[in-house]
Design a protein around this motif. Structure first.
Motif, PDB file in Angstrom:
ATOM      1  N   PRO A  80       5.954 -10.155  13.172  1.00 27.63           N
ATOM      2  CA  PRO A  80       6.486 -11.369  13.808  1.00 27.63           C
ATOM      3  C   PRO A  80       6.421 -12.604  12.901  1.00 27.63           C
ATOM      4  N   GLN A  81       5.613 -12.558  11.851  1.00 26.51           N
ATOM      5  CA  GLN A  81       5.503 -13.692  10.920  1.00 26.51           C
ATOM      6  C   GLN A  81       6.635 -13.716   9.879  1.00 26.51           C
ATOM      7  N   THR A  82       7.360 -12.623   9.735  1.00 28.31           N
ATOM      8  CA  THR A  82       8.378 -12.518   8.686  1.00 28.31           C
ATOM      9  C   THR A  82       9.478 -13.577   8.799  1.00 28.31           C
ATOM     10  N   PRO A  83      10.009 -13.884   9.979  1.00 26.53           N
ATOM     11  CA  PRO A  83      11.009 -14.962  10.039  1.00 26.53           C
ATOM     12  C   PRO A  83      10.478 -16.297   9.490  1.00 26.53           C
ATOM     13  N   GLY A  84       9.202 -16.591   9.688  1.00 21.14           N
ATOM     14  CA  GLY A  84       8.614 -17.814   9.141  1.00 21.14           C
ATOM     15  C   GLY A  84       8.534 -17.789   7.627  1.00 21.14           C
ATOM     16  N   VAL A  85       8.233 -16.626   7.072  1.00 22.06           N
ATOM     17  CA  VAL A  85       8.201 -16.466   5.613  1.00 22.06           C
ATOM     18  C   VAL A  85       9.594 -16.725   5.053  1.00 22.06           C
ATOM     19  N   ILE A  86      10.587 -16.124   5.668  1.00 22.01           N
ATOM     20  CA  ILE A  86      11.971 -16.287   5.198  1.00 22.01           C
ATOM     21  C   ILE A  86      12.442 -17.730   5.363  1.00 22.01           C
ATOM     22  N   ALA A  87      12.118 -18.354   6.484  1.00 19.19           N
ATOM     23  CA  ALA A  87      12.530 -19.741   6.723  1.00 19.19           C
ATOM     24  C   ALA A  87      11.889 -20.705   5.728  1.00 19.19           C
ATOM     25  N   ASP A  88      10.701 -20.360   5.217  1.00 15.23           N
ATOM     26  CA  ASP A  88       9.992 -21.228   4.277  1.00 15.23           C
ATOM     27  C   ASP A  88      10.706 -21.350   2.939  1.00 15.23           C
ATOM     28  N   VAL A  89      11.594 -20.429   2.604  1.00 11.91           N
ATOM     29  CA  VAL A  89      12.330 -20.482   1.333  1.00 11.91           C
ATOM     30  C   VAL A  89      13.039 -21.822   1.181  1.00 11.91           C
ATOM     31  N   ALA A  90      13.582 -22.352   2.263  1.00 10.50           N
ATOM     32  CA  ALA A  90      14.313 -23.631   2.207  1.00 10.50           C
ATOM     33  C   ALA A  90      13.421 -24.793   1.780  1.00 10.50           C
ATOM     34  N   ASN A  91      12.109 -24.625   1.843  1.00 12.81           N
ATOM     35  CA  ASN A  91      11.190 -25.690   1.424  1.00 12.81           C
ATOM     36  C   ASN A  91      11.015 -25.786  -0.088  1.00 12.81           C
ATOM     37  N   PHE A  92      11.464 -24.756  -0.848  1.00 11.90           N
ATOM     38  CA  PHE A  92      11.299 -24.839  -2.305  1.00 11.90           C
ATOM     39  C   PHE A  92      12.576 -24.592  -3.092  1.00 11.90           C
ATOM     40  N   THR A  93      13.645 -24.092  -2.436  1.00 14.93           N
ATOM     41  CA  THR A  93      14.912 -23.894  -3.143  1.00 14.93           C
ATOM     42  C   THR A  93      16.047 -23.665  -2.151  1.00 14.93           C
ATOM     43  N   GLY A  94      17.264 -23.836  -2.628  1.00 15.12           N
ATOM     44  CA  GLY A  94      18.441 -23.496  -1.847  1.00 15.12           C
ATOM     45  C   GLY A  94      19.001 -22.139  -2.249  1.00 15.12           C
ATOM     46  N   VAL A  95      18.357 -21.499  -3.210  1.00 13.41           N
ATOM     47  CA  VAL A  95      18.803 -20.203  -3.712  1.00 13.41           C
ATOM     48  C   VAL A  95      18.450 -19.102  -2.709  1.00 13.41           C
ATOM     49  N   THR A  96      19.373 -18.195  -2.485  1.00 10.74           N
ATOM     50  CA  THR A  96      19.111 -17.039  -1.635  1.00 10.74           C
ATOM     51  C   THR A  96      18.394 -15.980  -2.464  1.00 10.74           C
ATOM     52  N   PRO A  97      17.195 -15.572  -2.053  1.00 12.44           N
ATOM     53  CA  PRO A  97      16.472 -14.568  -2.835  1.00 12.44           C
ATOM     54  C   PRO A  97      17.116 -13.187  -2.709  1.00 12.44           C
ATOM     55  N   ARG A 111       0.821  -1.209   0.000  1.00 13.52           N
ATOM     56  CA  ARG A 111       0.000   0.000   0.000  1.00 13.52           C
ATOM     57  C   ARG A 111       0.859   1.265   0.000  1.00 13.52           C
ATOM     58  N   ASP A 112       1.928   1.267   0.804  1.00 14.36           N
ATOM     59  CA  ASP A 112       2.802   2.435   0.927  1.00 14.36           C
ATOM     60  C   ASP A 112       4.048   2.042   1.711  1.00 14.36           C
ATOM     61  N   GLU A 113       4.907   3.026   1.990  1.00 16.58           N
ATOM     62  CA  GLU A 113       6.149   2.771   2.735  1.00 16.58           C
ATOM     63  C   GLU A 113       5.880   2.183   4.115  1.00 16.58           C
ATOM     64  N   ALA A 114       4.885   2.725   4.799  1.00 10.36           N
ATOM     65  CA  ALA A 114       4.574   2.250   6.146  1.00 10.36           C
ATOM     66  C   ALA A 114       4.145   0.783   6.115  1.00 10.36           C
ATOM     67  N   ALA A 115       3.409   0.390   5.099  1.00 12.02           N
ATOM     68  CA  ALA A 115       2.968  -1.003   4.967  1.00 12.02           C
ATOM     69  C   ALA A 115       4.158  -1.926   4.751  1.00 12.02           C
ATOM     70  N   LEU A 116       5.092  -1.507   3.902  1.00  7.31           N
ATOM     71  CA  LEU A 116       6.299  -2.299   3.659  1.00  7.31           C
ATOM     72  C   LEU A 116       7.085  -2.472   4.950  1.00  7.31           C
ATOM     73  N   ALA A 117       7.303  -1.385   5.670  1.00  9.52           N
ATOM     74  CA  ALA A 117       8.056  -1.451   6.918  1.00  9.52           C
ATOM     75  C   ALA A 117       7.350  -2.330   7.945  1.00  9.52           C
ATOM     76  N   ALA A 118       6.033  -2.201   8.047  1.00 13.05           N
ATOM     77  CA  ALA A 118       5.269  -3.006   9.007  1.00 13.05           C
ATOM     78  C   ALA A 118       5.328  -4.487   8.654  1.00 13.05           C
ATOM     79  N   ALA A 119       5.223  -4.812   7.376  1.00 14.98           N
ATOM     80  CA  ALA A 119       5.264  -6.211   6.951  1.00 14.98           C
ATOM     81  C   ALA A 119       6.620  -6.835   7.267  1.00 14.98           C
ATOM     82  N   PHE A 120       7.706  -6.132   6.932  1.00 16.32           N
ATOM     83  CA  PHE A 120       9.030  -6.690   7.159  1.00 16.32           C
ATOM     84  C   PHE A 120       9.360  -6.785   8.639  1.00 16.32           C
ATOM     85  N   ALA A 121       8.702  -5.989   9.473  1.00 14.81           N
ATOM     86  CA  ALA A 121       8.921  -6.030  10.923  1.00 14.81           C
ATOM     87  C   ALA A 121       7.942  -6.967  11.630  1.00 14.81           C
TER      88      ALA A 121
END
Length: 106
Positions: free
Chosen positions: A80-97, A68-78
């Motif tokens: 508490p669910q974000t570490p789970g999103v990042i950890a899920d990458v290992a379930n479909f590739t070994g590539v670092t996004p 939606r805007d800058e504040a939305a981006l900052a809120a999403a990346f901060a």
């Protein structure tokens, strides 16, 4: 007068070649819904997956995330669910996004 805020677009790219393991089905059917579930409450408007038409070296997958805007981006990346999103990458590739921020040309 309220200031108009513009949407913010982030591209998440995965680099490799035709032999690089990347589970497209998992990415589309599990990872992107996880991203939406985690970040939509904070202002994620959409997340779309794109893949090259032909196997090739370079970008093997790309995700466009519109916030939606800058504040939305900052809120999403901060969120508490974000570490789970990042950890899920290992379930479909070994590539670092890699995240790339897009801005309008004009």
């Amino acid at each position: 007068m309220p200031q108009h805020s513009e949407t913010v677009t982030i591209y998440v790219t995965y680099e490799g070649d035709a032999t690089t393991p990347f589970d497209r089905d998992y990415y589309v059917n599990h990872h992107l819904p996880l991203v939406m579930q985690a970040w939509q409450p904070h202002g994620l408007l959409s997340a779309s997956a794109l893949f090259p038409a032909q196997p090739q070296a370079g970008t093997i997958a790309l995700c466009e995330c519109r916030f939606r805007d800058e504040a939305a981006l900052a809120a999403a990346f901060a969120a508490p669910q974000t570490p789970g999103v990042i950890a899920d990458v290992a379930n479909f590739t070994g590539v670092t996004p890699v995240q790339v921020r897009a801005v309008p040309l004009a």
